[in-house]
Design a protein around this motif. Structure first.
Motif, PDB file in Angstrom:
ATOM      1  N   HIS A  54      39.639  28.929  40.496  1.00  0.00           N
ATOM      2  CA  HIS A  54      40.941  29.545  40.733  1.00  0.00           C
ATOM      3  C   HIS A  54      40.659  30.921  41.329  1.00  0.00           C
ATOM      4  CE1 HIS A  54      44.848  31.406  40.087  1.00  0.00           C
ATOM      5  NE2 HIS A  54      45.357  30.201  39.852  1.00  0.00           N
ATOM      6  N   THR A  55      41.126  31.165  42.561  1.00  0.00           N
ATOM      7  CA  THR A  55      40.698  32.338  43.309  1.00  0.00           C
ATOM      8  C   THR A  55      41.866  33.252  43.672  1.00  0.00           C
ATOM      9  OG1 THR A  55      40.930  31.298  45.484  1.00  0.00           O
ATOM     10  CG2 THR A  55      38.857  30.934  44.310  1.00  0.00           C
ATOM     11  N   SER A  56      41.505  34.516  43.930  1.00  0.00           N
ATOM     12  CA  SER A  56      42.509  35.501  44.351  1.00  0.00           C
ATOM     13  C   SER A  56      42.673  35.536  45.864  1.00  0.00           C
ATOM     14  CB  SER A  56      42.103  36.891  43.859  1.00  0.00           C
ATOM     15  OG  SER A  56      40.899  37.325  44.499  1.00  0.00           O
ATOM     16  N   TYR A  57      41.728  34.961  46.602  1.00  0.00           N
ATOM     17  CA  TYR A  57      41.687  35.123  48.051  1.00  0.00           C
ATOM     18  C   TYR A  57      42.197  33.910  48.816  1.00  0.00           C
ATOM     19  CZ  TYR A  57      37.274  32.903  46.724  1.00  0.00           C
ATOM     20  OH  TYR A  57      36.325  32.093  46.136  1.00  0.00           O
ATOM     21  N   SER A  58      42.685  32.896  48.125  1.00  0.00           N
ATOM     22  CA  SER A  58      43.245  31.729  48.796  1.00  0.00           C
ATOM     23  C   SER A  58      44.633  31.454  48.242  1.00  0.00           C
ATOM     24  CB  SER A  58      42.347  30.499  48.595  1.00  0.00           C
ATOM     25  OG  SER A  58      42.994  29.323  49.061  1.00  0.00           O
ATOM     26  N   GLU A  59      45.666  31.660  49.064  1.00  0.00           N
ATOM     27  CA  GLU A  59      47.031  31.441  48.618  1.00  0.00           C
ATOM     28  C   GLU A  59      47.259  29.973  48.268  1.00  0.00           C
ATOM     29  OE1 GLU A  59      49.254  33.677  47.905  1.00  0.00           O
ATOM     30  OE2 GLU A  59      47.827  35.256  48.464  1.00  0.00           O
ATOM     31  N   GLY A  60      46.647  29.086  49.030  1.00  0.00           N
ATOM     32  CA  GLY A  60      46.792  27.657  48.744  1.00  0.00           C
ATOM     33  C   GLY A  60      46.193  27.296  47.394  1.00  0.00           C
ATOM     34  N   ASN A  61      45.015  27.842  47.110  1.00  0.00           N
ATOM     35  CA  ASN A  61      44.362  27.578  45.824  1.00  0.00           C
ATOM     36  C   ASN A  61      45.221  28.072  44.674  1.00  0.00           C
ATOM     37  OD1 ASN A  61      42.530  28.871  43.558  1.00  0.00           O
ATOM     38  ND2 ASN A  61      41.330  27.185  44.408  1.00  0.00           N
ATOM     39  N   LYS A  62      45.762  29.282  44.820  1.00  0.00           N
ATOM     40  CA  LYS A  62      46.605  29.843  43.761  1.00  0.00           C
ATOM     41  C   LYS A  62      47.879  29.020  43.588  1.00  0.00           C
ATOM     42  CE  LYS A  62      46.662  34.071  45.411  1.00  0.00           C
ATOM     43  NZ  LYS A  62      46.980  35.532  45.513  1.00  0.00           N
ATOM     44  N   ASN A  98      29.937  41.179  40.263  1.00  0.00           N
ATOM     45  CA  ASN A  98      29.785  41.228  38.812  1.00  0.00           C
ATOM     46  C   ASN A  98      30.323  39.920  38.236  1.00  0.00           C
ATOM     47  OD1 ASN A  98      29.216  43.297  36.423  1.00  0.00           O
ATOM     48  ND2 ASN A  98      30.980  42.036  35.848  1.00  0.00           N
ATOM     49  N   VAL A  99      29.509  39.271  37.431  1.00  0.00           N
ATOM     50  CA  VAL A  99      29.896  37.996  36.836  1.00  0.00           C
ATOM     51  C   VAL A  99      29.836  38.137  35.319  1.00  0.00           C
ATOM     52  CG1 VAL A  99      29.490  35.515  36.724  1.00  0.00           C
ATOM     53  CG2 VAL A  99      28.885  36.783  38.806  1.00  0.00           C
ATOM     54  N   THR A 100      30.969  37.915  34.681  1.00  0.00           N
ATOM     55  CA  THR A 100      31.053  37.909  33.220  1.00  0.00           C
ATOM     56  C   THR A 100      31.354  36.481  32.784  1.00  0.00           C
ATOM     57  OG1 THR A 100      31.929  40.161  33.205  1.00  0.00           O
ATOM     58  CG2 THR A 100      32.203  38.868  31.202  1.00  0.00           C
ATOM     59  N   GLY A 101      30.568  35.978  31.843  1.00  0.00           N
ATOM     60  CA  GLY A 101      30.803  34.592  31.471  1.00  0.00           C
ATOM     61  C   GLY A 101      30.056  34.156  30.242  1.00  0.00           C
ATOM     62  N   ASP A 111      32.708  31.255  34.253  1.00  0.00           N
ATOM     63  CA  ASP A 111      32.410  32.509  34.944  1.00  0.00           C
ATOM     64  C   ASP A 111      33.674  33.179  35.469  1.00  0.00           C
ATOM     65  OD1 ASP A 111      29.641  32.298  34.608  1.00  0.00           O
ATOM     66  OD2 ASP A 111      29.402  31.132  36.454  1.00  0.00           O
ATOM     67  N   TRP A 112      33.748  34.499  35.281  1.00  0.00           N
ATOM     68  CA  TRP A 112      34.773  35.322  35.920  1.00  0.00           C
ATOM     69  C   TRP A 112      34.044  36.249  36.884  1.00  0.00           C
ATOM     70  CZ3 TRP A 112      39.689  35.530  36.982  1.00  0.00           C
ATOM     71  CH2 TRP A 112      40.266  36.728  37.411  1.00  0.00           C
ATOM     72  N   VAL A 113      34.271  36.038  38.187  1.00  0.00           N
ATOM     73  CA  VAL A 113      33.558  36.770  39.232  1.00  0.00           C
ATOM     74  C   VAL A 113      34.463  37.833  39.826  1.00  0.00           C
ATOM     75  CG1 VAL A 113      32.145  36.564  41.303  1.00  0.00           C
ATOM     76  CG2 VAL A 113      32.372  34.602  39.758  1.00  0.00           C
ATOM     77  N   GLN A 170      38.605  38.065  43.078  1.00  0.00           N
ATOM     78  CA  GLN A 170      38.252  37.455  41.798  1.00  0.00           C
ATOM     79  C   GLN A 170      38.183  35.935  41.934  1.00  0.00           C
ATOM     80  OE1 GLN A 170      40.930  39.853  41.860  1.00  0.00           O
ATOM     81  NE2 GLN A 170      39.310  41.359  41.492  1.00  0.00           N
ATOM     82  N   ARG A 171      37.336  35.371  41.096  1.00  0.00           N
ATOM     83  CA  ARG A 171      37.229  33.911  41.071  1.00  0.00           C
ATOM     84  C   ARG A 171      36.918  33.461  39.647  1.00  0.00           C
ATOM     85  NH1 ARG A 171      33.993  29.851  45.172  1.00  0.00           N
ATOM     86  NH2 ARG A 171      33.915  28.026  43.794  1.00  0.00           N
TER      87      ARG A 171
END
Length: 433
Positions: A96-104, A384-387, A400-402, A423-424
């Motif tokens: 689930h990404t912040s940079y793709s409107e279609g994905n969101k 930065n990856v938190t997971g 993972d939260w990227v 973000q991803r």
């Protein structure tokens, strides 16, 4: 005085005391008979005592003999049978990404990731290790090499094998690796030979020579030079080319030397490995040498109880006349990196054993990396990856939260100039067999 003799005296006293107390009431003949019986009883007790001592001594002697016999028989170590085992994995991926409107708008996407097969084993003291990965869009060999232990300390691997460089086995804990992976400085595999030696209890030395990359270099017989697992240079970026275009000027690495030297030490519960890595090789355009490339890194990997800490500082350089950007390829995808840059990474992780149904282990982590001082003056790449990774039977899952900018596969490119972070949320589920 042993316990048998004490027993005989006690029994004699027991019988004798009442009898002598009544001596005035019995005849001399009866008294003589009683004394004879007591004497006989004492004699029998003495025989029992002697027999017990003999038996005890015999047991002790036999036990000692058995122990000595066992000590003289060397343990027999059963020789492992020749053979190759087959394993693998099936992985799927949700993002689930912040940079793709279609994905969101779709609430994220769930896709097939890979099916992979692994071969491992030994026939006649020569080992085999291989992994082939099947994607929807390509098939790639990650590694395929044979190995031989030709002395107590020296081992050699030949084929598509890992380039010894940086923290090992990985400079990361998450699914996306570190920013170094996209520069070709983490988990890189090429065609060559690697000699491994444990110099002493605390030292390790890896020396490698790689004739070319895993696809045969500049003139490898492949349809698409970006159909590969690990990142390598595939060309020089010329004026007018897009950062994702197939390069017009093809290049390939060749005759690369690599070395990794590491020292391991312990202080109480703290275990640390520090090391230095270097590599240097040539670049070829198909007709002649077109340039050189090199890289070096200082790295450290520590563990204290369940905590892990990794540090790495790296620099790389592609020395090609009038070229500030080079094309790289992997995952059937072309991208661009600066011809020269510096990177620094910092990773922290914590292991937790659990007993929650099938879940037996968790690892929490935060991995940070930045690529800066780029020769093309583009903006820094930051990731930065938190997971947390979850082990449950044959399942292994990354959550993972990227948070990144100018990072491949997170809405950017390594030569991007964006100041915005993307973000991803990524969940990769794999079943390993």
């Amino acid at each position: 005085m042993n316990k048998h003799r004490l027993l005989s005296i006690a029994m004699a006293a027991t019988f004798a005391t009442p009898l002598f107390a009544q001596a005035v009431e019995i005849s001399a003949e009866e008294l003589a008979t009683l004394k004879a019986q007591i004497s006989a009883l004492q004699t029998r007790l003495a025989e029992i005592e002697a027999q017990a001592e003999l038996t005890t001594s015999s047991v002790a002697i036999n036990s000692q003999a058995l122990t000595e016999k066992q000590a003289t028989v060397a343990p027999v170590k059963e020789k492992s049978k020749d053979g190759i085992t087959v394993g693998g994995a099936v992985r799927t991926n949700y993002s689930h990404t912040s940079y793709s409107e279609g994905n969101k708008d779709r609430g994220g996407d769930f896709d097939f990731d890979i099916f992979r097969l692994n071969l491992r084993g030994e026939i006649g003291d020569v080992s085999l290790n291989g992994e082939i990965r099947f994607f929807d869009y390509m098939t790639a060999i990650k590694y395929a090499y044979v190995g031989y232990q030709f002395s107590e300390n020296w081992q050699v691997n030949a084929g598509v094998t890992k380039v010894p460089f940086g923290n090992s086995p990985y400079n990361s804990n998450n699914y996306f690796f570190s920013a170094n992976y996209y520069l070709g400085l983490e988990d890189d595999f090429d065609l060559g030979v690697v000699f491994k030696r444990n110099v002493a209890e605390h030292w390790q030395l890896d020396l490698g020579f790689f004739k070319n990359d895993e696809l045969g270099g500049i003139d490898g017989y492949v349809d698409n030079r970006s159909d590969r697992y690990s990142y390598d240079i595939v060309g020089a970026r010329t004026a007018g080319e897009g950062i994702y275009d197939e390069p017009g000027q093809a290049l390939g690495e060749y005759n690369t030397f690599s070395g990794r030297y590491a020292y391991h030490f312990e202080q109480g519960e703290l275990s640390t490995e520090v090391g230095v890595s270097v590599l240097s090789g040539g670049l070829h355009d198909g007709d002649s040498r077109a340039g050189d490339y090199d890289a070096w890194a200082l790295h450290a990997n520590s563990q204290y109880q369940n905590w892990h800490l990794q540090l790495q500082h790296s620099q790389y350089r592609y020395d090609i006349d009038n070229v500030e950007q080079v094309a790289v390829g992997a995952y059937s995808f072309y991208d661009t990196i600066a011809a020269e840059a510096t990177s620094t990474t910092l990773n922290i992780a914590y292991d937790m054993a659990v007993n929650f149904g099938a879940v037996t282990g968790l690892q929490f982590y935060n991995n940070y990396g930045v690529v800066y001082d780029k020769s093309d003056a583009t903006a820094n790449t930051v990731m930065n990856v938190t997971g947390v990774s979850v082990a449950a039977g044959g399942l292994f899952t990354y959550f993972d939260w990227v948070h990144a900018k100018n990072q491949p596969f997170v809405g950017g490119s390594a030569v991007g100039d964006s100041g915005d972070y993307e973000q991803r949320l990524n969940i990769n589920v794999g079943y390993y067999f």
